[in-house]
Design a protein around this motif. Structure first.
Motif, PDB file in Angstrom:
ATOM      1  N   CYS B  61       7.632 -37.788  18.709  1.00 58.83           N
ATOM      2  CA  CYS B  61       5.961 -37.795  19.461  1.00 58.83           C
ATOM      3  C   CYS B  61       6.073 -37.141  20.298  1.00 58.83           C
ATOM      4  CB  CYS B  61       5.662 -39.664  19.381  1.00 58.83           C
ATOM      5  SG  CYS B  61       4.374 -39.559  20.787  1.00 58.83           S
ATOM      6  N   THR B  62       5.094 -36.287  20.779  1.00 61.14           N
ATOM      7  CA  THR B  62       4.721 -35.389  22.098  1.00 61.14           C
ATOM      8  C   THR B  62       5.059 -35.984  23.482  1.00 61.14           C
ATOM      9  OG1 THR B  62       2.183 -35.653  22.291  1.00 61.14           O
ATOM     10  CG2 THR B  62       3.247 -33.655  20.729  1.00 61.14           C
ATOM     11  N   GLY B  63       4.471 -37.599  23.383  1.00 60.93           N
ATOM     12  CA  GLY B  63       4.207 -38.345  24.389  1.00 60.93           C
ATOM     13  C   GLY B  63       2.437 -38.931  24.535  1.00 60.93           C
ATOM     14  N   PHE B  75       6.175 -40.759  28.195  1.00 59.99           N
ATOM     15  CA  PHE B  75       5.467 -39.431  28.286  1.00 59.99           C
ATOM     16  C   PHE B  75       6.751 -38.188  28.564  1.00 59.99           C
ATOM     17  CE2 PHE B  75       3.112 -35.692  30.181  1.00 59.99           C
ATOM     18  CZ  PHE B  75       2.987 -34.809  28.684  1.00 59.99           C
ATOM     19  N   GLN B  76       6.833 -38.190  29.533  1.00 56.44           N
ATOM     20  CA  GLN B  76       7.565 -37.232  30.091  1.00 56.44           C
ATOM     21  C   GLN B  76       9.293 -37.286  29.455  1.00 56.44           C
ATOM     22  OE1 GLN B  76       7.806 -36.116  34.742  1.00 56.44           O
ATOM     23  NE2 GLN B  76       5.951 -36.188  34.733  1.00 56.44           N
ATOM     24  N   MET B  77       9.386 -38.552  29.620  1.00 56.73           N
ATOM     25  CA  MET B  77      10.973 -38.188  28.354  1.00 56.73           C
ATOM     26  C   MET B  77      10.550 -38.024  27.254  1.00 56.73           C
ATOM     27  SD  MET B  77      13.483 -40.000  30.165  1.00 56.73           S
ATOM     28  CE  MET B  77      14.265 -41.353  28.765  1.00 56.73           C
ATOM     29  N   GLN B  78       9.609 -37.688  26.618  1.00 54.10           N
ATOM     30  CA  GLN B  78       9.090 -37.133  25.257  1.00 54.10           C
ATOM     31  C   GLN B  78       9.035 -35.464  25.295  1.00 54.10           C
ATOM     32  OE1 GLN B  78      10.263 -40.114  22.503  1.00 54.10           O
ATOM     33  NE2 GLN B  78       9.060 -39.168  22.017  1.00 54.10           N
ATOM     34  N   THR B 104      -1.688 -31.769  23.833  1.00 45.88           N
ATOM     35  CA  THR B 104      -0.208 -32.087  24.973  1.00 45.88           C
ATOM     36  C   THR B 104       0.522 -30.632  25.215  1.00 45.88           C
ATOM     37  OG1 THR B 104      -0.669 -34.483  24.165  1.00 45.88           O
ATOM     38  CG2 THR B 104       1.574 -33.837  25.222  1.00 45.88           C
ATOM     39  N   ILE B 105       0.702 -29.826  24.451  1.00 46.52           N
ATOM     40  CA  ILE B 105       2.010 -29.383  23.950  1.00 46.52           C
ATOM     41  C   ILE B 105       1.457 -27.477  25.002  1.00 46.52           C
ATOM     42  CG2 ILE B 105       3.653 -27.592  22.814  1.00 46.52           C
ATOM     43  CD1 ILE B 105       3.286 -29.660  20.517  1.00 46.52           C
ATOM     44  N   LYS B 106       0.193 -27.468  24.541  1.00 51.17           N
ATOM     45  CA  LYS B 106      -0.711 -26.435  24.679  1.00 51.17           C
ATOM     46  C   LYS B 106      -0.748 -26.869  26.128  1.00 51.17           C
ATOM     47  CE  LYS B 106      -4.755 -23.856  24.441  1.00 51.17           C
ATOM     48  NZ  LYS B 106      -5.325 -24.503  25.787  1.00 51.17           N
ATOM     49  N   ASN B 107      -0.875 -27.697  27.271  1.00 47.21           N
ATOM     50  CA  ASN B 107      -2.078 -27.708  28.190  1.00 47.21           C
ATOM     51  C   ASN B 107      -0.557 -28.596  28.936  1.00 47.21           C
ATOM     52  OD1 ASN B 107      -4.032 -26.720  27.871  1.00 47.21           O
ATOM     53  ND2 ASN B 107      -5.265 -29.141  27.435  1.00 47.21           N
TER      54      ASN B 107
END
Lengths: 435, 262
Positions: B61-63, B75-78, B104-107
């Protein structure tokens, strides 16, 4: 001479009181956490020019946009006239710009008069929308007696000011025609000249009318200036800095908390030593002072128009959440914190917080983070950021997320997915070809 | 079409680097309906001959839902774990099947050390159409059908991607009709901000029902979606309105696959 002294005293008092109250708001805003919103200045000037000066985001609702534009442009341009009134008041002159400006003066006064009548009409329409048509946007749980009265007061004051301005000119115009005293010919007065018939034709009555309107108009403006810090109408000033300090990143991007990054890095790599600023800050926001100064500036900038709430999917479907209420609660609470500071000093605790005493958890959890409120705000206010900060407090400091969300967190942590599926099955979709 | 989906692990052992990584996402991996869309995206990639790979069981999961719900730790762990995997494979370009993963991945990954060119699958399909590599022929005809497009919040308002998915629909020779609330005024499906994983708060209506009312109001026969969560919400809404015979909810990728008979 006495009139000049009285005018001078009123002017000084008005400016002093306004600066004092505006200074308090500034102090309150600066009670917020720091955040850097001064990078990329060129882009910021552009955003401010477009959004605040150009009012581009207002166009989504054309009727309100046109009416608001009349009042806005009237407010800015008629202020040129106020400059003349100030000089006349201080030096005992009368229409001091009329001689040096010549024909241009008549043109300017004509322009002011047209704007004044447009402002007047727009204010009447706005009053009708609020009190007769009763647009849904202007009601809601947070729109209690004071916010509703505040809006009406502003519109009524503006109607009175414009009426005084036009009556003053009408009397002046009539006196000019009578070649009375110092009333020299100064242009054509396209709107106020039509009011002539309803005024007395007696020169001394006209002169009194002109003076009374003059004093009413200028004292009214100074009083209105001092009303601003207590009113939603403060947006006429803060709209500009508020848009300058806009968030320039994509709306979908939420801030990464640096304090968390340090802890996570230390967890993943024991040899990592975080740079500490010695300050143990709270995760997220429980009270207004946990928010950034920009959040607080936005709270004071909000003019309660309700565009945010009217597009909020949660609010539309009957949930408690109203983004406008989030902004109003934040403003009311920071004002309360500021007042406590003035009354009881720095260390006073009133036992209240933004969370629970103002904003309930039910409101926070109803948000879909869809950014509709942020998009809808004509002056780039972001209620979503406050909601997110408060969720962060509830989750990370209190561990009080709703049970189903705690389950989701557990799943993400243990299985790498928000549902209870084994990570080993993550690639199974590729096996069921064509089924 | 028989699919052979390569993983990064396989390609690496073969000493190969794919042109693009397909980030499937949790819904795309586990949700039955979304799995179908995932396979359709793979079909499109194979059809045009782009070399791609997925992370398979190395993906996590991106978080995003944790972050929107306020759990920044998780979130930051993920994020950091995922970034380690992505950087380990020297990933440069990513296509996602989900606007939430995309956002999430982009920003949000760059500040944590993950810098990639990230696109959403609707943008990929649009690029392929622009380059002439993908058309709408050889498959099902959508000619004359009334199609509307539902903007996902994190693609539209979140990242200003409004035109790419519409371009994908425009080549179908259909009647593209807009709902009253569209583009930057689009109404959320009700799943964002981790709402997908909890019951809604007390109210008078569910958000997805409000959205489907709008679909019905314009007599659309197909609602195009571009997000697996919107897909779930819209499908449920159609079902609850008993309109399953009249209104079809299809992802942009599914429509492309159908139109090309892949």
């Amino acid at each position: 001479m006495i009139a000049q002294i009285i005018f001078g005293l009123i002017l000084i008092t008005a400016i002093y009181l306004f600066s004092k109250n505006a200074g308090k708001i500034r102090r309150n805003i600066l009670l917020g956490r720091d955040v850097n919103r001064s990078d990329r200045p060129a882009e910021r000037w552009l955003v401010m020019t477009k959004v605040a000066l150009g009012q581009t985001k207002m166009t989504k609702r054309p009727v309100a946009a046109i009416m608001h534009f009349f009042i806005y442009i009237g407010f800015i341009i008629i202020n040129l006239e106020v400059l003349e009134i100030m000089i006349d008041g201080l030096f005992g002159s009368h229409r001091i710009f009329s001689k040096p400006l010549g024909d241009l003066y008549g043109l300017l006064i004509g322009g002011f008069e047209v704007l004044a009548i447009l402002v007047l009409v727009a204010c009447v329409v706005f009053l009708a929308r609020r009190n007769i048509v009763r647009l849904k946007r202007f009601s809601g749980t947070e729109m209690t007696q004071w916010p509703k009265s505040d809006a009406n007061y502003i519109l009524i004051i503006e109607i009175c000011l414009m009426t005084a301005f036009l009556t003053m000119n009408a009397a002046d115009y009539k006196l000019q025609a009578l070649h009375f005293g110092h009333y020299i010919k100064a242009g054509s007065f396209p709107v106020s000249s039509l009011l002539g018939p309803i005024l007395s034709s007696h020169p001394s009555t006209l002169a009194i009318t002109e003076r009374v309107c003059w004093w009413f108009h200028i004292i009214g403006i100074l009083a209105f200036l001092n009303y601003l810090p207590y009113s939603k109408h403060f947006h006429i000033l803060l709209a500009f800095p508020n848009t300058w300090y806009s968030n320039l990143e994509p709306k979908g991007e939420f801030t990464n908390m640096a304090s968390v990054t340090n802890e996570v890095k230390a967890m993943l790599d024991p040899s990592f030593i975080p740079e500490s600023n010695g300050e143990v800050a709270r995760f997220g926001a429980k009270d207004v002072t946990d928010l950034t100064w920009k959040n607080l500036m936005e709270a004071y900038t909000c003019t309660e128009c309700g565009r945010c709430t009217s597009v909020c999917p949660a609010n539309i479907t009957g949930k408690l959440l109203s983004p406008r209420k989030i902004m109003m609660d934040t403003r009311d609470r920071i004002t309360e914190v500021g007042n406590n500071l003035d009354k009881h000093g720095k260390d006073h605790q009133d036992g209240k917080t933004l969370l629970d005493d103002y904003i309930t958890r039910e409101e926070l959890w109803a948000c879909t983070t869809c950014n509709a409120c942020v998009e809808a705000c004509p002056i780039n206010i972001n209620p979503l950021e406050i909601i997110t900060e408060m969720r962060r407090y509830v989750v990370m400091e209190e561990s009080q997320a709703p049970v189903s969300l705690n389950n989701m967190f557990g799943n993400v942590e243990n299985n790498g997915a928000p549902w209870k599926y084994s990570n080993a099955d993550r690639f199974n979709w590729a096996d069921n070809n064509g089924q | 079409m028989e699919l052979k989906v390569p993983t990064m692990a396989q390609l690496t052992t073969e000493g190969k680097e794919p042109e693009i990584l397909f980030w499937v996402g949790c819904a795309g991996s586990f949700d039955e309906r979304a799995q179908k869309i995932t396979r359709d995206i793979c079909k499109i990639l194979e059809h045009v001959g782009i070399s791609y790979a997925v992370l398979g069981t190395e993906e996590s999961c991106t978080g995003d839902p944790a972050k929107r719900a306020g759990n920044e730790f998780l979130f930051q762990m993920q994020a950091m774990t995922n970034i380690e995997v992505l950087n380990g494979y020297n990933i440069k370009k990513i296509v996602t099947g989900c606007p939430h993963c995309f956002n999430t991945i982009k920003n949000e990954y760059p500040a944590l050390g993950g810098n990639y060119e990230v696109i959403h699958h609707s943008q990929l399909i649009q690029q392929l159409i622009d380059d002439g590599k993908l058309k709408a022929e050889g498959g099902e005809s959508f000619k004359g059908k009334r199609i509307t497009y539902h903007d996902p919040c994190y693609l539209g308002r979140g990242n200003n991607v409004y035109e790419a998915p519409r371009k994908v629909l425009e080549i179908l020779d259909t009647e593209l009709v807009e709902m009253k609330r569209c583009k930057s005024n689009g109404l959320c499906c009700g799943a964002g901000g981790a709402q997908m994983f909890k019951e809604p708060e007390k109210g008078i209506k569910d958000i997805n029902m409000e959205r489907i009312d709008e679909v019905i109001a314009i007599n659309a026969q197909v609602v195009a979606a571009a997000c697996p969560f919107c897909m779930t919400m819209l499908s449920d809404g159609v079902k609850n309105h008993d309109k399953e015979q009249e209104v079809l909810v299809l992802d942009i990728a599914e429509i492309t696959v159908r139109a090309n008979g892949l």
